[in-house]
Write a protein that holds these residues in place. Structure first.
Motif, PDB file in Angstrom:
ATOM      1  N   GLY A  89       0.799  -1.222   0.000  1.00  0.00           N
ATOM      2  CA  GLY A  89       0.000   0.000   0.000  1.00  0.00           C
ATOM      3  C   GLY A  89       0.828   1.264   0.000  1.00  0.00           C
ATOM      4  N   SER A  92      -0.671   4.684  -0.940  1.00  0.00           N
ATOM      5  CA  SER A  92      -1.654   5.357  -0.069  1.00  0.00           C
ATOM      6  C   SER A  92      -1.023   5.970   1.172  1.00  0.00           C
ATOM      7  N   PRO A 138      -6.908   0.616   6.542  1.00  0.00           N
ATOM      8  CA  PRO A 138      -5.513   0.156   6.553  1.00  0.00           C
ATOM      9  C   PRO A 138      -5.163  -0.420   7.917  1.00  0.00           C
ATOM     10  N   HIS A 159      -5.687  -1.717  -2.365  1.00  0.00           N
ATOM     11  CA  HIS A 159      -4.737  -0.597  -2.301  1.00  0.00           C
ATOM     12  C   HIS A 159      -4.695   0.014  -0.895  1.00  0.00           C
TER      13      HIS A 159
END
Length: 437
Positions: A89, A92, A138, A159
């Motif tokens: 990720g 991000s 996340p 993502h």
């Protein structure tokens, strides 16, 4: 609390149409602020991403991303704070979580709190990790645990970032909280120009003591700055200075030629400490030496109390001095005890008068809050006696509320060591509003 000038400028810039030119002179003129204040605000607006400096064009209001609050942390910053490894990720990492969630509950309870872009702090719980990713959150995995392959795969598909930290959940949350606190204390301080009185009563160097009496009777004030023909502050005149002077005596002969002056961009927290410790009741505000305003100790203390109520208010001199003192159960008085330490002493090795004033004043304030849940602004503080108190001395401060009326109160404060009276003071204060439990 009302916005500071700095915050008002930022709001004004953000409200401009995209494409509008932004300049220091324009902001200073439109909002009646100094060019220095305007410059600082424009630079912060640039950092926040809603203005941009373009060569040969100037500074322009642009269509930027949603303004980021200073207390927001990006995932990249979180990973650095917790000394983490980013497993996936990476694209991000510049996103800021809208909240933090600790996965220390059952899954059905977690589901109520999880939402997209909420950073989930979790240990070695595969089910919680999976649910968080499915909800668009996340992960910050604590304890150095390795996520399973299906967790990594799902995060990549969505993502979403996964950060792995070697620290346990308690340590990680402590580190993040500290970082958020550090961000908060970076917020703009209240400046002198935010609270100063601009319509100043003053006297000139060609005046007499009679002029002081006339102005004092007209305004009901007793302290006035003295300026020369260019409005440069050259002195301060008070009732004490003119007490025995003839009406025709020149102001220059009796004024204090070394008044306390401050700049419009000095912080109120800094000024409050100096005025309290040095005993200044009034300060002239100058710009390149010229008088532009005035502030009183009362104004500064009121603003200082407002600052204390802000979440970013951190370690102050008052807090540091009081940190070594403790409450003592006493049926007759509010009592605190503590030691005179090395950072409380003057050049002679004794407790400085400023430290004692702070300790005794705060003890009086605490007594009012404890017994009546009232705020107060100190109006007068008078020492009746003061003996040198060596470093290392254990002292006991007792507070007796002599009179508590609707608007004012009188407080007697004593300092003892081994039952010997070392200092005595009378504090008078103006009462504030009652607090609500």
């Amino acid at each position: 609390m009302s916005q500071t000038k700095h915050q008002q400028i930022l709001s004004f810039i953000e409200g401009l149409a995209v494409g509008s030119k932004v300049s220091v002179r324009f902001i200073a003129k439109e909002l009646d602020v100094s060019e220095g204040t305007a410059y600082r605000a424009i630079k912060e607006a640039e950092n926040k991403g809603f203005v941009r400096s373009i060569p040969k064009v100037g500074t322009i209001r642009i269509e930027g991303a949603k303004e980021r609050r200073i207390e927001d942390l990006t995932l990249r910053e979180v990973s650095q704070i917790v000394e983490g490894i980013v497993l996936c990720g990476f694209e991000s990492l510049d996103n800021s979580p809208n909240k933090f969630l600790i996965a220390a509950m059952e899954l059905d309870a977690m589901e109520r709190y999880l939402e997209e872009n909420a950073l989930c702090i979790v240990g070695n719980r595969h089910d919680a990790q999976m649910m968080a990713l499915q909800m668009g959150s996340p992960l910050l995995i604590t304890g150095g645990f390795e996520p399973q392959d299906d967790i990594i795969q799902l995060a990549k598909e969505k993502h979403l970032a996964i950060i792995q930290s070697p620290y346990d959940t308690f340590a990680v949350t402590t580190m993040i909280n500290r970082a958020l606190y550090d961000r908060l204390i970076e917020k703009e301080l209240i400046l002198v120009e935010d609270i100063m009185v601009k319509d100043v009563n003053y006297l000139t160097t060609d005046g007499t003591v009679g002029d002081w009496h006339e102005l004092s009777q007209k305004t009901s004030h007793s302290r006035f700055p003295i300026v020369d023909e260019n409005k440069i502050v050259v002195g301060m005149l008070t009732a004490i200075d003119v007490a025995s002077a003839d009406m025709n005596t020149s102001i220059v002969d009796v004024m204090n030629p070394n008044p306390y002056v401050v700049g419009r961009e000095d912080s109120v927290t800094h000024i409050s400490r100096i005025m309290l410790w040095e005993g200044w009741e009034i300060a002239a505000v100058v710009d390149q030496g010229a008088l532009i305003g005035i502030i009183s100790l009362q104004d500064v203390l009121e603003a200082y109390q407002q600052i204390q109520k802000q979440p970013q208010f951190g370690e102050t001199v008052d807090n540091l001095i009081l940190s070594g003192f403790r409450y003592v159960e006493d049926p007759d008085f509010l009592t605190i005890e503590g030691e005179i330490t090395r950072f409380m002493i003057n050049e002679f090795g004794s407790a400085s008068a400023g430290v004692l004033v702070t300790l005794m004043n705060m003890a009086g304030y605490i007594a009012l809050r404890k017994q009546y849940r009232l705020d107060a602004i100190t109006e007068n503080f008078t020492f009746y006696q003061l003996q040198p108190i060596p470093v290392g001395t254990e002292i006991r401060i007792t507070v007796k509320l002599l009179l508590v009326a609707k608007k004012h109160c009188n407080i007697e404060i004593d300092v003892y060591s081994n039952n010997q009276l070392l200092a005595k003071a009378l504090m008078t204060a103006r009462m504030g509003d009652k607090k609500v439990s």
